[in-house]
Write a protein that holds these residues in place. Structure first.
Motif, PDB file in Angstrom:
ATOM      1  N   ALA A   1       0.845  -1.199   0.000  1.00 49.02           N
ATOM      2  CA  ALA A   1       0.000   0.000   0.000  1.00 49.02           C
ATOM      3  C   ALA A   1       0.875   1.241   0.000  1.00 49.02           C
ATOM      4  O   ALA A   1       0.732   2.130   0.835  1.00 49.02           O
ATOM      5  CB  ALA A   1      -0.935   0.002   1.208  1.00 49.02           C
ATOM      6  N   GLY A   2       1.792   1.301  -0.957  1.00 48.33           N
ATOM      7  CA  GLY A   2       2.665   2.456  -1.078  1.00 48.33           C
ATOM      8  C   GLY A   2       1.922   3.692  -1.532  1.00 48.33           C
ATOM      9  O   GLY A   2       0.740   3.636  -1.892  1.00 48.33           O
ATOM     10  N   MET A   3       2.608   4.818  -1.561  1.00 44.42           N
ATOM     11  CA  MET A   3       1.956   6.092  -1.833  1.00 44.42           C
ATOM     12  C   MET A   3       1.334   6.138  -3.214  1.00 44.42           C
ATOM     13  O   MET A   3       0.219   6.642  -3.380  1.00 44.42           O
ATOM     14  CB  MET A   3       2.971   7.235  -1.661  1.00 44.42           C
ATOM     15  N   ILE A   4       2.015   5.643  -4.258  1.00 40.99           N
ATOM     16  CA  ILE A   4       1.415   5.755  -5.583  1.00 40.99           C
ATOM     17  C   ILE A   4       0.287   4.746  -5.768  1.00 40.99           C
ATOM     18  O   ILE A   4      -0.570   4.937  -6.625  1.00 40.99           O
ATOM     19  CB  ILE A   4       2.460   5.609  -6.709  1.00 40.99           C
ATOM     20  N   VAL A   5       0.270   3.683  -4.959  1.00 38.86           N
ATOM     21  CA  VAL A   5      -0.888   2.790  -4.956  1.00 38.86           C
ATOM     22  C   VAL A   5      -2.084   3.526  -4.385  1.00 38.86           C
ATOM     23  O   VAL A   5      -3.204   3.416  -4.886  1.00 38.86           O
ATOM     24  CB  VAL A   5      -0.582   1.512  -4.153  1.00 38.86           C
ATOM     25  N   GLN A   6      -1.850   4.315  -3.347  1.00 34.47           N
ATOM     26  CA  GLN A   6      -2.918   5.116  -2.768  1.00 34.47           C
ATOM     27  C   GLN A   6      -3.419   6.173  -3.752  1.00 34.47           C
ATOM     28  O   GLN A   6      -4.542   6.665  -3.622  1.00 34.47           O
ATOM     29  CB  GLN A   6      -2.422   5.791  -1.493  1.00 34.47           C
ATOM     30  N   ARG A   7      -2.580   6.516  -4.724  1.00 38.68           N
ATOM     31  CA  ARG A   7      -2.981   7.517  -5.717  1.00 38.68           C
ATOM     32  C   ARG A   7      -3.589   6.886  -6.967  1.00 38.68           C
ATOM     33  O   ARG A   7      -3.845   7.571  -7.935  1.00 38.68           O
ATOM     34  CB  ARG A   7      -1.770   8.364  -6.117  1.00 38.68           C
ATOM     35  N   GLY A   8      -3.795   5.562  -6.961  1.00 43.54           N
ATOM     36  CA  GLY A   8      -4.496   4.936  -8.070  1.00 43.54           C
ATOM     37  C   GLY A   8      -3.688   3.971  -8.905  1.00 43.54           C
ATOM     38  O   GLY A   8      -4.198   3.416  -9.873  1.00 43.54           O
ATOM     39  N   TYR A   9      -2.405   3.746  -8.562  1.00 44.17           N
ATOM     40  CA  TYR A   9      -1.594   2.800  -9.333  1.00 44.17           C
ATOM     41  C   TYR A   9      -2.016   1.376  -8.992  1.00 44.17           C
ATOM     42  O   TYR A   9      -2.691   1.130  -8.003  1.00 44.17           O
ATOM     43  CB  TYR A   9      -0.118   3.007  -9.013  1.00 44.17           C
ATOM     44  N   ALA A  10      -1.612   0.437  -9.838  1.00 46.82           N
ATOM     45  CA  ALA A  10      -1.982  -0.961  -9.620  1.00 46.82           C
ATOM     46  C   ALA A  10      -1.523  -1.443  -8.254  1.00 46.82           C
ATOM     47  O   ALA A  10      -0.438  -1.106  -7.786  1.00 46.82           O
ATOM     48  CB  ALA A  10      -1.375  -1.830 -10.715  1.00 46.82           C
ATOM     49  N   GLN A  11      -2.346  -2.258  -7.611  1.00 43.43           N
ATOM     50  CA  GLN A  11      -2.037  -2.762  -6.286  1.00 43.43           C
ATOM     51  C   GLN A  11      -0.739  -3.556  -6.312  1.00 43.43           C
ATOM     52  O   GLN A  11      -0.551  -4.455  -7.115  1.00 43.43           O
ATOM     53  CB  GLN A  11      -3.175  -3.636  -5.791  1.00 43.43           C
ATOM     54  N   ALA A  12       0.162  -3.214  -5.420  1.00 49.02           N
ATOM     55  CA  ALA A  12       1.461  -3.884  -5.367  1.00 49.02           C
ATOM     56  C   ALA A  12       1.392  -5.123  -4.492  1.00 49.02           C
ATOM     57  O   ALA A  12       0.472  -5.292  -3.694  1.00 49.02           O
ATOM     58  CB  ALA A  12       2.523  -2.919  -4.836  1.00 49.02           C
ATOM     59  N   GLY A  13       2.394  -5.994  -4.636  1.00 50.69           N
ATOM     60  CA  GLY A  13       2.426  -7.215  -3.855  1.00 50.69           C
ATOM     61  C   GLY A  13       2.642  -6.941  -2.375  1.00 50.69           C
ATOM     62  O   GLY A  13       3.412  -6.066  -1.993  1.00 50.69           O
ATOM     63  N   ASN A  14       1.941  -7.698  -1.550  1.00 54.09           N
ATOM     64  CA  ASN A  14       2.094  -7.633  -0.103  1.00 54.09           C
ATOM     65  C   ASN A  14       3.060  -8.743   0.296  1.00 54.09           C
ATOM     66  O   ASN A  14       2.751  -9.922   0.161  1.00 54.09           O
ATOM     67  CB  ASN A  14       0.741  -7.825   0.576  1.00 54.09           C
TER      68      ASN A  14
END
Length: 258
Positions: free
Chosen positions: A108-121
């Protein structure tokens, strides 16, 4: 008088112009990716001499450069992991990985919070069980929506990042038995309050609604054949407060446990 001076200047300029030739432009030379009549095969670019290797291109240790051993992703570090290696991995991770994966690796990095594809946990069962070579392979070649970072991160730094990712995963399962004798442990909520951090700093990790997945069921993208998990399956765990370990010489703050 002025007209005469201008006329003389124009004459000199005309003289130099007349002296210009195209020898530099038309000189015989090879231009990359163009043909030539000089060589019988018509190619200007000559093939490498057989069995020669360019400088720094030998890559004799294939595992170090690929993360694969015997056609499969290996599960070993190609060199000993020291504290210096982990510090280097943390530095490179914070630069290149946190925008998507966050400082704690929850995706849940910053650019994910801004709408980028969900990154791996990194704290899912699938990635906790993934071999070391898998992370090196992903950094080198990309995965799903993630681009490759082979141009930005050298192989030795990729392995340092892999070591740090494994350290992040290990940190989420720390117990009281892992605390050094004599060290003082404080709840993360107390540390957040002391540091003036917002109350949600220790809240449960969640993926923001603005994140996109690109999958029909809005679940993280998982390539087939890379593990027991499939597209549309996730593994979540409830985070518990981590601890701040204080010793007479050092002070370390652990990430929220998930």
């Amino acid at each position: 008088m002025l007209a005469r001076a201008l006329s003389a200047t124009a004459a000199v300029a005309l003289l130099f112009t007349a002296g210009c030739r195209q020898d530099m432009h038309d000189q015989p030379k090879f231009i990359p990716q163009r043909g030539t009549t000089f060589f019988a095969d018509g190619r200007s670019v000559r093939p490498q001499v057989e069995n020669t290797v360019g400088r720094n291109q030998l890559h004799e240790d294939s595992y170090f450069y690929t993360g694969f051993s015997g056609g499969k992703e290996g599960d070993a570090m190609p060199f000993p992991v020291t504290m210096e290696v982990l510090k280097r991995g943390q530095e490179r991770y914070n630069i290149y990985c946190t925008p998507c994966h966050s400082r704690v690796g929850n995706g849940a990095g910053m650019i994910v919070q801004r709408g980028y594809a969900q990154a791996g946990n990194f704290h899912t069962a699938r990635l906790e069980a993934a071999p070391l070579g898998h992370f090196f392979n992903v950094i080198s070649n990309g995965y799903g929506a993630m681009p490759d970072y082979s141009a930005q991160v050298t192989p030795v730094d990729r392995w340092a990042i892999v070591a740090y990712i494994k350290a992040l995963q290990l940190s989420q399962h720390a117990t009281a038995a892992d605390v050094p004798v004599g060290a003082h442990v404080e709840p993360l909520s107390f540390i957040a309050e002391q540091e003036g951090l917002p109350a949600n700093f220790v809240a449960e990790w969640t993926v923001p609604a603005t994140a996109v997945t690109g999958t029909p069921d809005d679940q993280p993208f998982v390539l087939p054949g890379t593990g027991s998990a499939t597209v549309g399956t996730t593994s979540a765990k409830t985070p518990t407060p981590a601890a701040k370990v204080t010793t007479p010489a050092t002070t370390e703050t652990a990430a929220p446990r998930q």
